[in-house]
Scaffold this active site. Structure first.
Site, PDB file in Angstrom:
ATOM      1  N   CYS A  37      -0.305   6.836   9.538  1.00  0.00           N
ATOM      2  CA  CYS A  37       0.857   6.450   8.732  1.00  0.00           C
ATOM      3  C   CYS A  37       1.561   7.652   8.113  1.00  0.00           C
ATOM      4  O   CYS A  37       2.735   7.565   7.731  1.00  0.00           O
ATOM      5  CB  CYS A  37       0.433   5.473   7.642  1.00  0.00           C
ATOM      6  SG  CYS A  37      -0.906   6.084   6.602  1.00  0.00           S
TER       7      CYS A  37
ATOM      8  N   GLY B  92      -2.960  -0.764   5.686  1.00  0.00           N
ATOM      9  CA  GLY B  92      -2.483  -1.395   6.907  1.00  0.00           C
ATOM     10  C   GLY B  92      -0.971  -1.530   6.890  1.00  0.00           C
ATOM     11  O   GLY B  92      -0.274  -0.780   6.205  1.00  0.00           O
ATOM     12  N   SER B  93      -0.472  -2.492   7.630  1.00  0.00           N
ATOM     13  CA  SER B  93       0.967  -2.636   7.801  1.00  0.00           C
ATOM     14  C   SER B  93       1.632  -3.188   6.541  1.00  0.00           C
ATOM     15  O   SER B  93       1.008  -3.907   5.749  1.00  0.00           O
ATOM     16  CB  SER B  93       1.275  -3.559   8.976  1.00  0.00           C
ATOM     17  OG  SER B  93       0.974  -4.902   8.654  1.00  0.00           O
ATOM     18  N   THR B  94       2.899  -2.878   6.398  1.00  0.00           N
ATOM     19  CA  THR B  94       3.666  -3.381   5.257  1.00  0.00           C
ATOM     20  C   THR B  94       3.749  -4.901   5.291  1.00  0.00           C
ATOM     21  O   THR B  94       3.641  -5.564   4.248  1.00  0.00           O
ATOM     22  CB  THR B  94       5.065  -2.755   5.254  1.00  0.00           C
ATOM     23  OG1 THR B  94       4.942  -1.343   5.022  1.00  0.00           O
ATOM     24  CG2 THR B  94       5.941  -3.352   4.167  1.00  0.00           C
TER      25      THR B  94
ATOM     26  N   GLU C 218      -1.931   0.781   0.501  1.00  0.00           N
ATOM     27  CA  GLU C 218      -1.448   1.945   1.256  1.00  0.00           C
ATOM     28  C   GLU C 218      -0.918   1.392   2.570  1.00  0.00           C
ATOM     29  O   GLU C 218      -1.672   0.993   3.447  1.00  0.00           O
ATOM     30  CB  GLU C 218      -2.590   2.943   1.467  1.00  0.00           C
ATOM     31  CG  GLU C 218      -2.110   4.314   1.898  1.00  0.00           C
ATOM     32  CD  GLU C 218      -2.120   4.479   3.409  1.00  0.00           C
ATOM     33  OE1 GLU C 218      -1.023   4.320   4.012  1.00  0.00           O
ATOM     34  OE2 GLU C 218      -3.171   4.749   3.978  1.00  0.00           O
TER      35      GLU C 218
ATOM     36  N   GLY D  33       0.566  -6.294   4.057  1.00  0.00           N
ATOM     37  CA  GLY D  33       0.484  -5.965   2.638  1.00  0.00           C
ATOM     38  C   GLY D  33       1.333  -6.884   1.782  1.00  0.00           C
ATOM     39  O   GLY D  33       0.931  -7.281   0.678  1.00  0.00           O
TER      40      GLY D  33
END
Length: 489
Positions: free
Chosen positions: A294, A238-240, A260, A243
């Protein structure tokens, strides 16, 4: 319109009514209700983790051949019901029929088959014996050693909305193959496919508690799946930003992580490149799942000698793509996942205009059929500069930005001038030159004259694009711990 699916949680081998009722899963193409997904309570998430913990003791000692057989049977069931799964995936993700069938359902089944084989891969690695002289630790002698990969324990698998079949399978299958048990928390936008996958596993004979699935539309469910005391590892796609929040929790508890995260893939197109190949590759940002990938080559760095021709080629490519109902045979570009995400993508296009970018093609909201659906036109932004937010931030939609550069050194510097580092791309007629440049790019993967991936190659990112590697045998390594066993020779 198909009859909406009403799902329940799957905990400890039982289908359980959710404490929080249900929420609607919306078809991005029609805005109709596809199904009702369960809202788990924090207590139910913890219960799922405890069920996985209880099942781990037996599952981790199950023979690899038995684990492999269950994964293979699950793949058979998924393949048997592929037509129905394709319709469901298309309805809840907005992917075209071809993408839902070939890149979601088929890839999901293929990953279960791959890790059925993976369960049989050797887990031991013999190490050279060591000759020890007599000393405080004992007498002289030869000490043998072997490094053995052991399962981590209970793994929380938090999946992304852009591919509920392939992404979930890429976590669940290798984790189970290594002897772990799992708590699966699908993305709230499209969890129904993961429940269909769970039914295939149940039919294949997966023991109670080995796989548990909890869902919810609020962040609290995912938070509970991360901080549950029974969880040993979190695998997240998912999104940074999310994360990083997960990483803070895992850091405090020293839970293992596989992350990831976001990407802003640089596509470095040199003046000796095959422009037709480059256009086809970069154009997948427009055409494949509406750019919600991504790994997409969204940040094009074009050497000035070919810059104008490349922009013209990308504009022509985008202009030929049919935007519309993902169920229609000729559709190439379907909707994005939600109204909120459409507004986000559109806001980036408007931001690009304000920053001084030129909208070469796209930029408007297409009207499809009766006007319903979350559609975004394939959009190309040129005359971009490195400092623009549209160049630096992940848009996650069918938007490509183009930045010119003069020489090779400048191109490499621009490619590396990013907080992301998932997959970059190099197009050049000189393969030796392309490989030399690839070696200097700070990315977990580099495509040379292609956007294709080798599904045995390690996948993961540098910098804020993630932690760890999966895919192929690397996924088996990711879901395992190394144990050293030594003995006197």
């Amino acid at each position: 319109m198909r009859e909406p699916v009403v799902e329940r949680l799957y905990i400890g081998g039982e289908w359980v009514e959710p404490d929080g009722g249900h929420y609607e899963v919306i078809d991005p193409a029609t805005e109709e209700v596809v199904g009702l997904a369960p809202e788990a309570s924090r207590a139910q998430v913890y219960e799922a983790a405890e069920a996985a913990r209880a099942a781990f003791a037996t599952w981790s000692r199950t023979k690899p051949e038995e684990r492999a057989a269950i994964l293979d049977r699950a793949a058979d069931v998924m393949a048997r019901d592929a037509a129905a799964h394709t319709l469901l995936a298309r309805a809840e993700t907005g992917a075209t029929t071809a993408t839902a069938r070939g890149m979601q359902v088929a890839v999901g089944a293929a990953r279960f088959r791959r890790y059925a084989r993976g369960a049989l891969e050797p887990v031991e690695r013999a190490l050279p014996p060591q000759i020890n002289e007599a000393g405080p630790m004992g007498g002289a002698g030869v000490v043998g050693a072997v490094a053995v990969r052991r399962p981590v324990g209970v793994v929380t698998c938090i999946t992304s909305y852009n591919n509920p079949w392939a992404n979930a399978a890429g976590k669940i299958a290798p984790a189970l193959a290594m002897g772990n048990t799992v708590v699966v928390k699908p993305a709230p936008q499209d969890p129904l496919s993961v429940y269909a996958m769970t039914r295939a596993l149940e039919e294949a004979g997966v023991p109670a508690g080995v796989v548990n699935v909890v869902t919810g539309s609020a962040p609290a469910v995912g938070e509970a799946a991360v901080d549950a005391p029974a969880v040993d590892m979190v695998s997240f796609t998912g999104s940074t930003a999310v994360g990083q929040a997960i990483g803070e929790v895992c850091g405090r508890e020293l839970k293992r992580q596989l992350m990831e995260l976001g990407g802003k893939g640089a596509a470095l197109v040199l003046d000796d490149a095959d422009l037709e190949s480059a256009v086809r590759g970069i154009g997948t940002t427009f055409s494949f799942y509406s750019g919600q990938i991504c790994t997409a080559p969204t940040r094009v760095l074009a050497q000035r000698g070919i810059h104008d021709r490349l922009v013209a080629g990308l504009a022509a490519y985008a202009g030929r793509l049919a935007v519309g109902d993902p169920a229609a045979p000729g559709t190439v570009v379907g909707p994005v996942i939600s109204a909120a995400h459409r507004e986000r993508v559109e806001s980036y296009v408007e931001l690009g205009r304000k920053e001084g970018a030129r909208v070469v093609v796209g930029g408007e909201r297409p009207v499809v059929g009766d006007g319903r659906g979350f559609y975004v036109a394939p959009t190309l932004l040129a005359d971009c500069t490195p400092g623009m937010r549209v160049v630096r931030e992940e848009i996650f939609g069918p938007v490509v930005v183009v930045v010119p550069f003069d020489d090779e050194e400048e191109g490499i510097a621009l490619a590396n001038d990013s907080e992301y580092g998932l997959i970059d791309y190099v197009w050049s007629g000189d393969v030796a030159r392309a490989f030399r440049i690839a070696g200097r790019l700070r990315a977990g993967g580099v495509g040379v004259n292609t956007i294709a991936r080798n599904m045995e190659a390690p996948f993961g990112g540098f910098k804020k694009s993630g932690i760890g590697r999966d895919v192929g045998s690397y996924a088996l390594h990711a879901y395992s711990e190394l144990q050293a066993v030594v003995w006197p020779g």
